[in-house]
Write a protein that holds these residues in place. Structure first.
Motif, PDB file in Angstrom:
ATOM      1  N   ALA A   8      52.779  44.278  51.005  1.00 52.17           N
ATOM      2  CA  ALA A   8      53.080  45.473  50.214  1.00 52.17           C
ATOM      3  C   ALA A   8      54.461  46.018  50.549  1.00 52.17           C
ATOM      4  CB  ALA A   8      52.009  46.539  50.445  1.00 52.17           C
ATOM      5  N   VAL A   9      54.830  45.987  51.828  1.00 52.19           N
ATOM      6  CA  VAL A   9      56.142  46.481  52.248  1.00 52.19           C
ATOM      7  C   VAL A   9      57.254  45.638  51.636  1.00 52.19           C
ATOM      8  CG1 VAL A   9      57.656  46.735  54.249  1.00 52.19           C
ATOM      9  CG2 VAL A   9      55.307  47.525  54.376  1.00 52.19           C
ATOM     10  N   ASN A  10      57.107  44.318  51.708  1.00 52.75           N
ATOM     11  CA  ASN A  10      58.157  43.434  51.199  1.00 52.75           C
ATOM     12  C   ASN A  10      58.281  43.490  49.681  1.00 52.75           C
ATOM     13  OD1 ASN A  10      58.860  42.571  53.761  1.00 52.75           O
ATOM     14  ND2 ASN A  10      57.527  40.768  53.695  1.00 52.75           N
ATOM     15  N   VAL A  11      57.147  43.567  48.983  1.00 55.21           N
ATOM     16  CA  VAL A  11      57.186  43.619  47.518  1.00 55.21           C
ATOM     17  C   VAL A  11      57.770  44.948  47.047  1.00 55.21           C
ATOM     18  CG1 VAL A  11      55.772  43.666  45.432  1.00 55.21           C
ATOM     19  CG2 VAL A  11      55.320  41.961  47.191  1.00 55.21           C
ATOM     20  N   LYS A  12      57.365  46.042  47.683  1.00 54.70           N
ATOM     21  CA  LYS A  12      57.827  47.364  47.237  1.00 54.70           C
ATOM     22  C   LYS A  12      59.268  47.652  47.628  1.00 54.70           C
ATOM     23  CE  LYS A  12      53.253  49.438  46.974  1.00 54.70           C
ATOM     24  NZ  LYS A  12      52.329  50.501  47.427  1.00 54.70           N
ATOM     25  N   LEU A  13      59.868  46.786  48.433  1.00 57.96           N
ATOM     26  CA  LEU A  13      61.305  46.911  48.665  1.00 57.96           C
ATOM     27  C   LEU A  13      62.070  46.602  47.391  1.00 57.96           C
ATOM     28  CD1 LEU A  13      63.690  47.163  50.753  1.00 57.96           C
ATOM     29  CD2 LEU A  13      63.565  44.653  50.913  1.00 57.96           C
ATOM     30  N   MET A  14      61.529  45.691  46.569  1.00 65.22           N
ATOM     31  CA  MET A  14      62.223  45.222  45.379  1.00 65.22           C
ATOM     32  C   MET A  14      61.633  45.712  44.075  1.00 65.22           C
ATOM     33  SD  MET A  14      64.440  43.126  46.870  1.00 65.22           S
ATOM     34  CE  MET A  14      65.030  41.986  45.640  1.00 65.22           C
ATOM     35  N   ALA A  15      60.369  46.144  44.084  1.00 63.63           N
ATOM     36  CA  ALA A  15      59.699  46.435  42.812  1.00 63.63           C
ATOM     37  C   ALA A  15      58.673  47.544  42.981  1.00 63.63           C
ATOM     38  CB  ALA A  15      59.016  45.170  42.286  1.00 63.63           C
ATOM     39  N   GLU A  16      58.224  48.053  41.826  1.00 65.32           N
ATOM     40  CA  GLU A  16      57.132  49.022  41.769  1.00 65.32           C
ATOM     41  C   GLU A  16      55.892  48.317  41.233  1.00 65.32           C
ATOM     42  OE1 GLU A  16      57.233  51.995  42.871  1.00 65.32           O
ATOM     43  OE2 GLU A  16      59.386  52.368  43.122  1.00 65.32           O
ATOM     44  N   VAL A  17      54.736  48.648  41.808  1.00 65.56           N
ATOM     45  CA  VAL A  17      53.477  48.016  41.417  1.00 65.56           C
ATOM     46  C   VAL A  17      52.571  49.082  40.796  1.00 65.56           C
ATOM     47  CG1 VAL A  17      51.531  46.601  42.151  1.00 65.56           C
ATOM     48  CG2 VAL A  17      53.721  46.416  43.345  1.00 65.56           C
ATOM     49  N   GLU A  18      52.035  48.773  39.614  1.00 66.53           N
ATOM     50  CA  GLU A  18      51.188  49.718  38.874  1.00 66.53           C
ATOM     51  C   GLU A  18      49.822  49.093  38.592  1.00 66.53           C
ATOM     52  OE1 GLU A  18      50.914  51.803  34.428  1.00 66.53           O
ATOM     53  OE2 GLU A  18      52.757  50.777  35.074  1.00 66.53           O
ATOM     54  N   PHE A  19      48.770  49.844  38.894  1.00 69.44           N
ATOM     55  CA  PHE A  19      47.412  49.386  38.588  1.00 69.44           C
ATOM     56  C   PHE A  19      47.100  49.660  37.121  1.00 69.44           C
ATOM     57  CE2 PHE A  19      42.964  50.652  38.005  1.00 69.44           C
ATOM     58  CZ  PHE A  19      42.323  49.469  38.332  1.00 69.44           C
ATOM     59  N   VAL A  20      46.443  48.692  36.454  1.00 70.37           N
ATOM     60  CA  VAL A  20      46.103  48.838  35.038  1.00 70.37           C
ATOM     61  C   VAL A  20      44.606  48.982  34.837  1.00 70.37           C
ATOM     62  CG1 VAL A  20      46.226  47.775  32.753  1.00 70.37           C
ATOM     63  CG2 VAL A  20      48.146  47.532  34.337  1.00 70.37           C
ATOM     64  N   MET A  21      43.824  48.017  35.287  1.00 69.87           N
ATOM     65  CA  MET A  21      42.374  48.065  35.069  1.00 69.87           C
ATOM     66  C   MET A  21      41.686  47.016  35.929  1.00 69.87           C
ATOM     67  SD  MET A  21      41.918  46.120  31.396  1.00 69.87           S
ATOM     68  CE  MET A  21      42.607  44.472  31.135  1.00 69.87           C
ATOM     69  N   ASP A  22      40.381  47.208  36.105  1.00 68.07           N
ATOM     70  CA  ASP A  22      39.536  46.222  36.770  1.00 68.07           C
ATOM     71  C   ASP A  22      38.884  45.329  35.721  1.00 68.07           C
ATOM     72  OD1 ASP A  22      40.020  47.068  39.403  1.00 68.07           O
ATOM     73  OD2 ASP A  22      38.482  48.632  39.260  1.00 68.07           O
ATOM     74  N   VAL A  23      38.613  44.095  36.094  1.00 72.15           N
ATOM     75  CA  VAL A  23      37.972  43.120  35.203  1.00 72.15           C
ATOM     76  C   VAL A  23      36.755  42.560  35.921  1.00 72.15           C
ATOM     77  CG1 VAL A  23      38.250  40.989  33.893  1.00 72.15           C
ATOM     78  CG2 VAL A  23      40.185  42.551  34.145  1.00 72.15           C
ATOM     79  N   SER A  24      35.615  42.590  35.247  1.00 72.24           N
ATOM     80  CA  SER A  24      34.373  42.109  35.850  1.00 72.24           C
ATOM     81  C   SER A  24      34.402  40.599  36.031  1.00 72.24           C
ATOM     82  CB  SER A  24      33.175  42.499  34.977  1.00 72.24           C
ATOM     83  OG  SER A  24      31.983  41.905  35.458  1.00 72.24           O
ATOM     84  N   LYS A  25      33.743  40.140  37.084  1.00 76.17           N
ATOM     85  CA  LYS A  25      33.660  38.692  37.333  1.00 76.17           C
ATOM     86  C   LYS A  25      32.858  37.979  36.253  1.00 76.17           C
ATOM     87  CE  LYS A  25      29.756  39.473  40.467  1.00 76.17           C
ATOM     88  NZ  LYS A  25      29.284  39.354  41.870  1.00 76.17           N
ATOM     89  N   ARG A  26      32.026  38.719  35.499  1.00 75.86           N
ATOM     90  CA  ARG A  26      31.240  38.112  34.431  1.00 75.86           C
ATOM     91  C   ARG A  26      32.085  37.733  33.218  1.00 75.86           C
ATOM     92  NH1 ARG A  26      28.025  42.285  36.336  1.00 75.86           N
ATOM     93  NH2 ARG A  26      28.785  43.686  34.717  1.00 75.86           N
ATOM     94  N   ASP A  27      33.338  38.157  33.193  1.00 71.16           N
ATOM     95  CA  ASP A  27      34.234  37.817  32.080  1.00 71.16           C
ATOM     96  C   ASP A  27      34.940  36.484  32.291  1.00 71.16           C
ATOM     97  OD1 ASP A  27      33.599  40.150  30.757  1.00 71.16           O
ATOM     98  OD2 ASP A  27      35.179  41.308  31.721  1.00 71.16           O
ATOM     99  N   PHE A  28      34.564  35.748  33.342  1.00 70.36           N
ATOM    100  CA  PHE A  28      35.218  34.481  33.656  1.00 70.36           C
ATOM    101  C   PHE A  28      34.225  33.329  33.555  1.00 70.36           C
ATOM    102  CE2 PHE A  28      37.730  37.716  35.714  1.00 70.36           C
ATOM    103  CZ  PHE A  28      39.031  37.274  35.593  1.00 70.36           C
ATOM    104  N   LEU A  29      34.772  32.160  33.344  1.00 74.44           N
ATOM    105  CA  LEU A  29      33.985  30.930  33.311  1.00 74.44           C
ATOM    106  C   LEU A  29      34.700  29.873  34.147  1.00 74.44           C
ATOM    107  CD1 LEU A  29      31.543  29.444  31.953  1.00 74.44           C
ATOM    108  CD2 LEU A  29      33.188  28.576  30.290  1.00 74.44           C
ATOM    109  N   PRO A  30      34.069  29.361  35.231  1.00 74.78           N
ATOM    110  CA  PRO A  30      32.806  29.826  35.812  1.00 74.78           C
ATOM    111  C   PRO A  30      32.975  31.181  36.492  1.00 74.78           C
ATOM    112  CG  PRO A  30      33.834  28.194  37.222  1.00 74.78           C
ATOM    113  CD  PRO A  30      34.675  28.252  35.986  1.00 74.78           C
ATOM    114  N   CYS A  31      31.868  31.835  36.747  1.00 81.36           N
ATOM    115  CA  CYS A  31      31.893  33.189  37.296  1.00 81.36           C
ATOM    116  C   CYS A  31      32.307  33.144  38.771  1.00 81.36           C
ATOM    117  CB  CYS A  31      30.517  33.831  37.149  1.00 81.36           C
ATOM    118  SG  CYS A  31      30.428  35.519  37.769  1.00 81.36           S
ATOM    119  N   PRO A  32      33.392  33.823  39.141  1.00 81.76           N
ATOM    120  CA  PRO A  32      33.779  33.859  40.561  1.00 81.76           C
ATOM    121  C   PRO A  32      32.872  34.801  41.351  1.00 81.76           C
ATOM    122  CG  PRO A  32      35.276  35.192  39.258  1.00 81.76           C
ATOM    123  CD  PRO A  32      34.331  34.549  38.277  1.00 81.76           C
TER     124      PRO A  32
END
Length: 443
Positions: free
Chosen positions: A252-276
């Protein structure tokens, strides 16, 4: 034949007296049930006495208990039909997209989890804000569920996929859509490939390469406007962590030196195939307009040293004999070991990501290098005192790396460098690319 009604007490305990409240209640709320009851009642009239057999009693009681359920069913039936109608198209699309996927063996060990929820796919494309003249880089396109949507809005899509089976399926699906002239396919390892110029990155990447891939893109030579990644939820929390959070780490320290990180949304594991086994999160990474000027390999080595024991105080970290001996050895180096320096072109991003994880567990051993270092005890004590003086004079002695912001870490690194304390063999960059500077960010 008309029968005269007279009211008498029931002759047996198995019958009960007719009650008009039942009549009005059932008439207004369940008319067809009342009609059936009235018919049964007329048939069963005997000796001018109205009685109701046990079977009819049970039927009436059951009707009353189910009345609220019937009302609820009447209210929700229309909505259910509406939802069923609205979801028919999505279900058909999902089935069409999954036909090939069900017949394809997917390797969980390689992170091959295909996103199949069309609503999530559409939202990822929408929040990426792709313009008609943009070139989009997609890493790990799989069977093309996201790629087909990107081709609808972008000028060009560059898809990097290491699995040849996926490429064949993707090429076939894109050809059927008639947009094959807008797609460039690269069958390479994303960590080793040299990416062409692009404006945006939009991808559902394999979770196993998340850390080195994020580092490669953020510190890479290609300017970009934003990166939209679908990541493992736990990894996304680490990437979003702020000073003081339990998840705060070197990545997080190294990435935020160069960029900003924004959270958008969570995605359920049931939306994947195969399910993780875990849920996922969508994040957007945007490069900073102003980046502090700092020697990158010096910064990476400094954060590694600090976050090897992130919950210890700075004084305790720099009292460790092995660490001080290593720093003293580096201060005596002439720079020959780092002649070419670390640049965004030759930097080993996979090794750096492994270092991020090792830094959370404990200090990396430098025993062999320290044994080779011939230094007197007096020089060592003098060097350690110099470090302690810098920490104490500037108020960093009792502070912990897990609580320090990037600005504080940059300030401490600058103070230590001014005192002749360096964390990498090359104290001055031999190449201009070693300096972190504002990139030519595409707007």
């Amino acid at each position: 034949m008309c029968t005269r009604f007279t009211w008498q007490s029931p002759p047996a305990a198995s019958h009960f007296t007719f009650n008009f409240r039942f009549v009005f209640f059932l008439y207004f709320d369940c008319q067809w049930r009342w009609k059936f009851f009235a018919f049964s009642m007329n048939v069963l009239l005997k000796n001018q006495q109205l009685t109701i057999p046990k079977s009819i009693q049970f039927y009436l009681i059951q009707s009353i208990f189910h009345l609220n359920s019937l009302r609820q069913f009447r209210r929700t039936a229309v909505h259910r039909r509406a939802r069923r109608t609205n979801s028919e198209d999505d279900e058909n699309n999902r089935n069409a997209e999954s036909d090939l996927e069900r017949n394809l063996y997917l390797h969980k060990s390689k992170g091959q989890h295909l996103l199949t929820n069309p609503r999530v796919l559409d939202k990822i494309v929408r929040i990426s804000r792709i313009q008609p003249d943009d070139t989009v880089l997609e890493i790990g396109p799989g069977t093309g569920n996201l790629t087909l949507r990107l081709l609808e809005v972008a000028k060009k899509v560059v898809a990097v996929e290491i699995d040849k089976r996926m490429l064949e399926i993707l090429r076939k699906r894109v050809s059927e859509s008639g947009r094959q002239d807008k797609l460039d396919l690269l069958c390479e390892d994303a960590l080793k490939a040299k990416f062409p110029q692009f404006d945006l990155v939009v991808a559902n990447i394999p979770y196993g390469i998340s850390s080195p891939l994020v580092t490669k893109l953020v510190y890479g030579a290609n300017p970009f406007r934003s990166i939209t990644f679908l990541l493992q939820k736990e990894f996304a929390r680490r990437l979003l962590a702020d000073p003081g959070d339990s998840e705060y780490n070197r990545l997080a320290v190294n990435v935020k030196l160069m960029a900003e990180v924004e959270f958008v949304m969570d995605v359920s594991k049931r939306d994947f195939l195969p399910c993780p086994k875990v849920d996922s999160s969508v994040v957007i990474i945007r490069p900073k307009a102003e980046i502090p000027t700092v020697n990158l390999h010096e910064w990476w080595a400094f954060t590694r040293a600090c976050f090897s024991n992130k919950n210890k105080t700075m004084a305790a970290i720099f009292k460790q004999k092995k660490k001080v001996m290593e720093l003293f050895r580096l201060s005596k180096m002439s720079g020959s070991n780092g002649e070419h320096g670390i640049t965004s072109r030759n930097y080993d991003f996979a090794a750096a990501a492994a270092d991020d994880d090792e830094a959370e567990e404990g200090e990396t051993s430098h025993e062999q290098s320290c044994r080779a270092c011939s230094c007197s005890e007096m020089d060592m004590c003098s060097y350690m005192e110099r470090i302690n003086e810098v920490l104490k004079a500037n108020g960093f002695e009792g502070k912990r790396p897990s609580k320090l912001s990037n600005e504080e870490l940059l300030n401490l690194l600058s103070l230590l460098n001014q005192a002749g304390i360096h964390f990498h063999g090359q104290t001055r960059p031999q190449n201009a690319e070693n300096e972190a500077r504002p990139a030519a960010v595409r707007r």
